[in-house]
Design an enzyme around this catalytic site. Sequence first.
Site, PDB file in Angstrom:
ATOM      1  N   TRP A   4       0.969  -1.278   0.162  1.00 54.82           N
ATOM      2  CA  TRP A   4       0.338  -0.032  -0.067  1.00 54.82           C
ATOM      3  C   TRP A   4       0.957   1.036  -0.141  1.00 54.82           C
ATOM      4  O   TRP A   4       0.589   2.351   0.288  1.00 54.82           O
ATOM      5  CB  TRP A   4      -0.957  -0.103   1.261  1.00 54.82           C
ATOM      6  CG  TRP A   4      -0.167  -0.371   2.235  1.00 54.82           C
ATOM      7  CD1 TRP A   4       0.445   0.654   3.189  1.00 54.82           C
ATOM      8  CD2 TRP A   4       0.056  -1.502   2.923  1.00 54.82           C
ATOM      9  NE1 TRP A   4       1.158  -0.123   4.142  1.00 54.82           N
ATOM     10  CE2 TRP A   4       0.942  -1.396   4.224  1.00 54.82           C
ATOM     11  CE3 TRP A   4      -0.218  -2.811   2.567  1.00 54.82           C
ATOM     12  CZ2 TRP A   4       1.220  -2.732   4.716  1.00 54.82           C
ATOM     13  CZ3 TRP A   4       0.121  -3.820   3.383  1.00 54.82           C
ATOM     14  CH2 TRP A   4       0.746  -3.561   4.522  1.00 54.82           C
TER      15      TRP A   4
ATOM     16  N   GLU B  22      -2.490  -0.389   9.302  1.00 51.80           N
ATOM     17  CA  GLU B  22      -1.616  -0.650  10.495  1.00 51.80           C
ATOM     18  C   GLU B  22      -2.025  -1.249  11.464  1.00 51.80           C
ATOM     19  O   GLU B  22      -1.324  -2.292  12.273  1.00 51.80           O
ATOM     20  CB  GLU B  22      -1.368   0.860  11.103  1.00 51.80           C
ATOM     21  CG  GLU B  22      -0.504   1.724   9.840  1.00 51.80           C
ATOM     22  CD  GLU B  22       0.791   1.326   9.593  1.00 51.80           C
ATOM     23  OE1 GLU B  22       1.493   0.511  10.516  1.00 51.80           O
ATOM     24  OE2 GLU B  22       1.582   1.457   8.826  1.00 51.80           O
TER      25      GLU B  22
ATOM     26  N   THR C  42       1.046  -9.289  12.957  1.00 48.77           N
ATOM     27  CA  THR C  42       0.801 -10.020  11.743  1.00 48.77           C
ATOM     28  C   THR C  42       1.773  -9.902  10.582  1.00 48.77           C
ATOM     29  O   THR C  42       2.184  -8.972  10.436  1.00 48.77           O
ATOM     30  CB  THR C  42      -0.765  -9.582  11.294  1.00 48.77           C
ATOM     31  OG1 THR C  42      -1.915  -9.685  12.339  1.00 48.77           O
ATOM     32  CG2 THR C  42      -1.203 -10.567  10.179  1.00 48.77           C
TER      33      THR C  42
ATOM     34  N   GLY D  65      -6.658 -12.978  15.159  1.00 52.07           N
ATOM     35  CA  GLY D  65      -6.387 -13.232  16.655  1.00 52.07           C
ATOM     36  C   GLY D  65      -6.266 -11.733  17.147  1.00 52.07           C
ATOM     37  O   GLY D  65      -6.822 -10.680  16.639  1.00 52.07           O
ATOM     38  N   TYR D  66      -5.748 -11.578  18.548  1.00 53.08           N
ATOM     39  CA  TYR D  66      -5.805 -10.301  19.200  1.00 53.08           C
ATOM     40  C   TYR D  66      -7.193  -9.548  18.934  1.00 53.08           C
ATOM     41  O   TYR D  66      -7.379  -8.413  18.228  1.00 53.08           O
ATOM     42  CB  TYR D  66      -4.670  -9.504  18.598  1.00 53.08           C
ATOM     43  CG  TYR D  66      -3.257 -10.165  18.905  1.00 53.08           C
ATOM     44  CD1 TYR D  66      -2.991 -10.214  20.203  1.00 53.08           C
ATOM     45  CD2 TYR D  66      -2.769 -10.754  17.916  1.00 53.08           C
ATOM     46  CE1 TYR D  66      -1.626 -11.057  20.400  1.00 53.08           C
ATOM     47  CE2 TYR D  66      -1.545 -11.617  18.179  1.00 53.08           C
ATOM     48  CZ  TYR D  66      -0.976 -11.656  19.320  1.00 53.08           C
ATOM     49  OH  TYR D  66       0.177 -12.331  19.451  1.00 53.08           O
TER      50      TYR D  66
ATOM     51  N   TYR E 269       3.351   4.638  17.542  1.00 52.08           N
ATOM     52  CA  TYR E 269       4.019   4.340  15.941  1.00 52.08           C
ATOM     53  C   TYR E 269       2.822   4.256  14.936  1.00 52.08           C
ATOM     54  O   TYR E 269       2.937   5.020  13.993  1.00 52.08           O
ATOM     55  CB  TYR E 269       4.243   2.634  15.948  1.00 52.08           C
ATOM     56  CG  TYR E 269       4.231   2.014  14.772  1.00 52.08           C
ATOM     57  CD1 TYR E 269       5.536   2.151  13.974  1.00 52.08           C
ATOM     58  CD2 TYR E 269       3.496   1.447  14.026  1.00 52.08           C
ATOM     59  CE1 TYR E 269       5.471   1.736  12.631  1.00 52.08           C
ATOM     60  CE2 TYR E 269       3.440   0.752  12.768  1.00 52.08           C
ATOM     61  CZ  TYR E 269       4.513   1.035  12.244  1.00 52.08           C
ATOM     62  OH  TYR E 269       4.831   0.684  10.751  1.00 52.08           O
TER      63      TYR E 269
ATOM     64  N   ASP F 143       9.644   1.461  13.090  1.00 48.42           N
ATOM     65  CA  ASP F 143       9.281   0.099  13.277  1.00 48.42           C
ATOM     66  C   ASP F 143      10.497  -0.696  13.217  1.00 48.42           C
ATOM     67  O   ASP F 143      11.590  -0.162  13.686  1.00 48.42           O
ATOM     68  CB  ASP F 143       8.516  -0.195  11.907  1.00 48.42           C
ATOM     69  CG  ASP F 143       9.362  -0.358  10.559  1.00 48.42           C
ATOM     70  OD1 ASP F 143      10.259   0.142  10.753  1.00 48.42           O
ATOM     71  OD2 ASP F 143       8.707  -0.971   9.794  1.00 48.42           O
TER      72      ASP F 143
ATOM     73  N   CYS G  93      18.951  -3.345   3.882  1.00 50.67           N
ATOM     74  CA  CYS G  93      19.537  -3.573   5.172  1.00 50.67           C
ATOM     75  C   CYS G  93      18.431  -4.793   5.861  1.00 50.67           C
ATOM     76  O   CYS G  93      18.027  -4.482   6.879  1.00 50.67           O
ATOM     77  CB  CYS G  93      19.611  -2.262   5.933  1.00 50.67           C
ATOM     78  SG  CYS G  93      20.575  -2.423   7.295  1.00 50.67           S
TER      79      CYS G  93
ATOM     80  N   CYS H 231      25.048  -5.171   1.709  1.00 44.46           N
ATOM     81  CA  CYS H 231      26.016  -4.182   1.886  1.00 44.46           C
ATOM     82  C   CYS H 231      26.739  -3.946   0.838  1.00 44.46           C
ATOM     83  O   CYS H 231      27.332  -2.746   0.650  1.00 44.46           O
ATOM     84  CB  CYS H 231      26.839  -4.816   3.196  1.00 44.46           C
ATOM     85  SG  CYS H 231      25.962  -5.200   4.613  1.00 44.46           S
TER      86      CYS H 231
ATOM     87  N   CYS I 257      25.074  -1.188  -0.839  1.00 43.35           N
ATOM     88  CA  CYS I 257      24.379  -0.112  -0.012  1.00 43.35           C
ATOM     89  C   CYS I 257      25.179   1.087  -0.160  1.00 43.35           C
ATOM     90  O   CYS I 257      26.400   1.172  -0.197  1.00 43.35           O
ATOM     91  CB  CYS I 257      24.601  -0.689   1.347  1.00 43.35           C
ATOM     92  SG  CYS I 257      23.985   0.376   2.357  1.00 43.35           S
TER      93      CYS I 257
ATOM     94  N   CYS J 289      29.055   3.108   7.444  1.00 40.25           N
ATOM     95  CA  CYS J 289      27.986   2.509   8.169  1.00 40.25           C
ATOM     96  C   CYS J 289      29.218   1.685   9.129  1.00 40.25           C
ATOM     97  O   CYS J 289      30.306   0.986   9.085  1.00 40.25           O
ATOM     98  CB  CYS J 289      27.550   1.134   7.586  1.00 40.25           C
ATOM     99  SG  CYS J 289      26.564   0.047   8.637  1.00 40.25           S
TER     100      CYS J 289
HETATM  101 FE1  SF4 Z   1      22.913  -1.982   6.342  1.00 39.92          FE
HETATM  102 FE2  SF4 Z   1      25.171  -0.985   6.895  1.00 39.92          FE
HETATM  103 FE3  SF4 Z   1      25.105  -3.087   5.325  1.00 39.92          FE
HETATM  104 FE4  SF4 Z   1      24.089  -0.779   4.520  1.00 39.92          FE
HETATM  105  S1  SF4 Z   1      26.297  -1.357   4.886  1.00 39.92           S
HETATM  106  S2  SF4 Z   1      23.144  -2.741   4.240  1.00 39.92           S
HETATM  107  S3  SF4 Z   1      23.279   0.289   6.468  1.00 39.92           S
HETATM  108  S4  SF4 Z   1      24.559  -2.967   7.313  1.00 39.92           S
END
Ligand code: SF4
Length: 331
Positions: free
Chosen positions: A3, A16, A22, A60-61, A99, A117, A171, A178, A181, A187
């Site tokens: 969504w 939400e 779930t 549930g819940y 949240y 989250d 991530c 990574c 990334c 990082c």
């Molecule tokens: Fe996650 Fe760091 Fe890997 Fe990027 S480099 S995916 S931020 S752990």
Amino acid sequence: MPWKGELDPYKIWLSEIILQQTRVEQGWAYYEKFVKNYPTIFQLAKAKDEEVFKLWEGLGYYNRCRNLLHTARFIVKQYKGVFPQTYEALLALKGIGPYTAAAIASFAFNLPHAVVDGNVFRVFSRYYGISLPIDTSEGVKYFNQVADENLAIKTAGIYNQALMDFGATVCKPLAPLCSVCVLQKTCVAFATNQINLLPIKLKQIQKKKRQFDFFIFNFNEYYLIQKRGVEDIWAGLYQFYLVQNASMPKDNALYLKQVLQQQLGIAKKDLVQTSISKPVNQLLTHQQLTIRFIQVVLKSKPAALSKGLWVPKAKLRTYPFPKAIVDFLKQ
Ligand code: SF4
């Protein structure tokens, strides 16, 4: 998320509430059923209790369903069916916590509230190297503070969605990507080989069990060693490239692919040979270590392995290593 981009506060709220506790794959079908049967909040508010509970069956819940109905009727009566447009007024509604209030406020109204989250916890924990457990009130408070500091105030909706998507697709909990990334260079978890350890949960700490995999990278008979930091066991000693895991990986082939190719970006053609030793246990005063040695023969030096020293075999023993590595080198 299916969504993604939804701006209708009613549908965001519905999704939400349905997805709390779930899995997305399961919750998505329920979300579609609810939207189909009650396309607006007026229809939901008018529906009979039993009819809505029947539709909820299996999720549930049931308290969530009761609150859902209560809040739908409250909004219709109190706000003429229009969702309140402030974080505080959203938070005051039954069944809506910080949240969900932040999600509706930012996605529907672009208000500057960070949505924190599980994905967001993970990204911040790894990127900043935060080892505060995420399942403690202190941890939650700290991560929320970090999230607020990082929030793109003017584009909160897009930013929140992007961050959650980044956590869900790049991530990821297992095998984060990574090697592709964009945050890799800055990082902390990547620089300190803590990717598989973060985020930390209190439960894991109480067990005090640690699983260490030392990757022995061999390029032209030169071996990569790295100096340990001072904040953990074996302070200042040397080690082979270390990957720490919360528990022993179950599928070794998949695990090697994840570490070598996905995390370190080593092309398959550059891997000559890999082999994994049997695990050895080592007891320390407060910790139980399970250690494996993984030998990796390389055709070229990967860019991601630029930190540390490449040392010829004959010189290895001149560096101070922890006992487990000394024992392994003697074999
Ligand atoms: Fe996650 Fe760091 Fe890997 Fe990027 S480099 S995916 S931020 S752990």
